[in-house]
Design a protein around this motif. Structure first.
Motif, mmCIF file in Angstrom:
data_model
loop_
_atom_site.group_PDB
_atom_site.id
_atom_site.type_symbol
_atom_site.label_atom_id
_atom_site.label_comp_id
_atom_site.label_asym_id
_atom_site.label_seq_id
_atom_site.Cartn_x
_atom_site.Cartn_y
_atom_site.Cartn_z
ATOM 1 N N VAL A 1 -0.402 -25.646 52.599
ATOM 2 C CA VAL A 1 -1.751 -25.080 52.473
ATOM 3 C C VAL A 1 -2.793 -26.199 52.372
ATOM 4 N N ALA B 1 -3.313 -18.641 48.164
ATOM 5 C CA ALA B 1 -3.881 -19.808 48.854
ATOM 6 C C ALA B 1 -5.366 -19.969 48.540
ATOM 7 N N SER C 1 -0.330 -15.562 50.108
ATOM 8 C CA SER C 1 -0.906 -16.439 51.130
ATOM 9 C C SER C 1 -0.519 -17.907 50.936
ATOM 10 N N ASP C 2 0.059 -18.262 49.770
ATOM 11 C CA ASP C 2 0.663 -19.597 49.609
ATOM 12 C C ASP C 2 2.181 -19.405 49.449
ATOM 13 N N ARG D 1 -3.296 -27.803 55.742
ATOM 14 C CA ARG D 1 -4.069 -26.978 56.679
ATOM 15 C C ARG D 1 -5.552 -27.032 56.348
ATOM 16 N N TYR D 2 -5.873 -26.899 55.057
ATOM 17 C CA TYR D 2 -7.280 -26.946 54.633
ATOM 18 C C TYR D 2 -7.895 -28.315 54.981
ATOM 19 N N GLU E 1 -8.651 -28.663 58.647
ATOM 20 C CA GLU E 1 -9.855 -27.911 59.043
ATOM 21 C C GLU E 1 -11.127 -28.679 58.672
#
Lengths: 271, 271
Positions: free
Chosen positions: B52, A41, A242-243, B55-56, B59
């Motif tokens: 991912v 990620a 993480s991805d 989510r980024y 944020e």
């Protein structure tokens, strides 16, 4: 009585490239259990700053410690260059990076006095290889070159294209002119380019593959510290990324030459 | 009485590429204040998965909302493709991505019935451009190509090399064969390759630069919603990045053609 330690070896990388290290560990020690963490990620690490790489590496260390590993292998050159010393202060377990093994092998292999190093921008700019090589042998002249296009070329399966050949020529022609006889492949993706690089130098150069050298160092270290697993059993492998695990599984085949045998799970940093 | 709204426009990108959008916004609306967020600790977004990226992006949205922005511009094609709809559900402020403006401009510009799209793997695989183009005009045939090597070529300043020309040929030769007359540059880095791409097609193709089109859309939207800033004053710019501000300042020059005028601050996701 021989005591064996079947706790897994914890291996981590920014992504999938560290699988070249996992592969060599398994070649040399098929009986060891391995847990691999790929920080997909946040990949790549190559262009990011030291504080960021250190923070990411520390988070992965904490995760691996929770998995009850017996040692840590930093399979990523950039993280080895920028975070190895930091991680060593944070755990009593042995921590091995890929740089020192490569450096020692290169100094052994070199015939003249020139060693080449190719890697990511972060690795080359950190001066980690250059300073270690010069410390080990002051006569050696180090020529280092960052090669940011080689990782996408490997990831895009472009090994066998004119584009790959021209990229190799662009980055490596100085090594040819300067008659460098030993070249360190200081990025986990580069072993996949060995045939192409060998072709470029008409096989007249020794390529130091940090993955192989690191596996040798890990084997020695485990023996010396009496941390070797039960050699009668075949070791297991487990992966955390993480991805997406699916994307990782798919790309992993290129690096391992086989499907992942063990499970591959997702680990989110904000969970 | 004319009411002006001097709150900044919030612009974000995975890294430095979105500065091509900031530049066009400032060209068209020099009086607007802009806050730019570059997620340089997690760049690039192009190869990462939808969850991912979402989510980024969320944020970053939260961060920009804290800065009291009046609208959000997603200056990153990958985040526009994968996270625009999600972000629209999370705020009442207007959110504009770079895809719809580029799509509309391409449909206006096309002479035949073929439109080309080049972008990152994430953008192309998301099918965001392809589905929008086909929805807008069912007769249009879309030819899409992921070009993962173009971003490092731009970042390495290799625009003017044989390597860049061969890469362009590798990725774009099908567009030539198929006589595509309109090509969408669906990545914020690509506008820097315009001269090279124009040379490759002997200027016989219309290049749609999403950055320019997005700025036009933002201007219209601000006017329609009465959100325009005081046009008598020159706007300010402020930057936040998740990795080193120094590295960002340095690379920014290439994208803006000038030094950053405003301050550039570090924002760490774990602070």
């Amino acid at each position: 009585m021989i005591i064996s330690d079947n706790r897994p070896i914890g291996v981590f990388d920014s992504g999938v490239g560290g699988l070249t290290v996992l592969k060599e560990l398994q070649n040399l020690m098929p009986y060891e259990n391995i847990i691999y963490f790929g920080d997909t990620a946040r990949v790549p690490y190559g262009g990011k700053s030291a504080p960021v790489i250190q923070r990411y590496s520390q988070e992965i260390l904490d995760f691996l410690l929770m998995q009850n590993v017996k040692m840590i292998v930093i399979a990523c050159n950039t993280a080895s260059a920028l975070a190895l010393n930091k991680l060593k202060t944070l755990t009593s377990l042995p921590v091995v990076g890929v740089i020192d093994p490569g450096v020692r092998a290169a100094v052994k292999a070199v015939k003249g006095q020139k060693i080449g190093v190719i890697g990511t921008k972060g690795t080359i700019a950190s001066f980690a290889y250059q300073s270690r090589l010069e410390r080990l042998c002051s006569k050696i002249k180090v020529i280092a070159q960052a090669c940011p296009l080689l990782v996408p070329i490997v990831e895009e399966n472009m090994h066998n294209t004119d584009l790959a050949r021209l990229t190799i020529d662009t980055y490596l022609k100085d090594f040819k002119t300067l008659q460098v006889d030993t070249l360190i492949l200081a990025c986990t993706h580069y072993p996949l380019l060995k045939p192409l690089i060998n072709e470029y130098f008409d096989k007249k150069i020794t390529l130091v593959d940090s993955a192989q050298e690191t596996a040798i160092e890990v084997k020695e270290l485990l023996a010396a510290r009496r941390l070797v697993a039960d050699t009668e059993k075949i070791g297991t492998e487990r992966f955390f990324v993480s991805d997406s695990p699916d994307i990782f599984r798919e790309i992993a085949v290129k690096f391992l030459g086989r499907e992942l045998a063990g499970e591959c799970l997702h680990h989110s940093w904000t969970d």
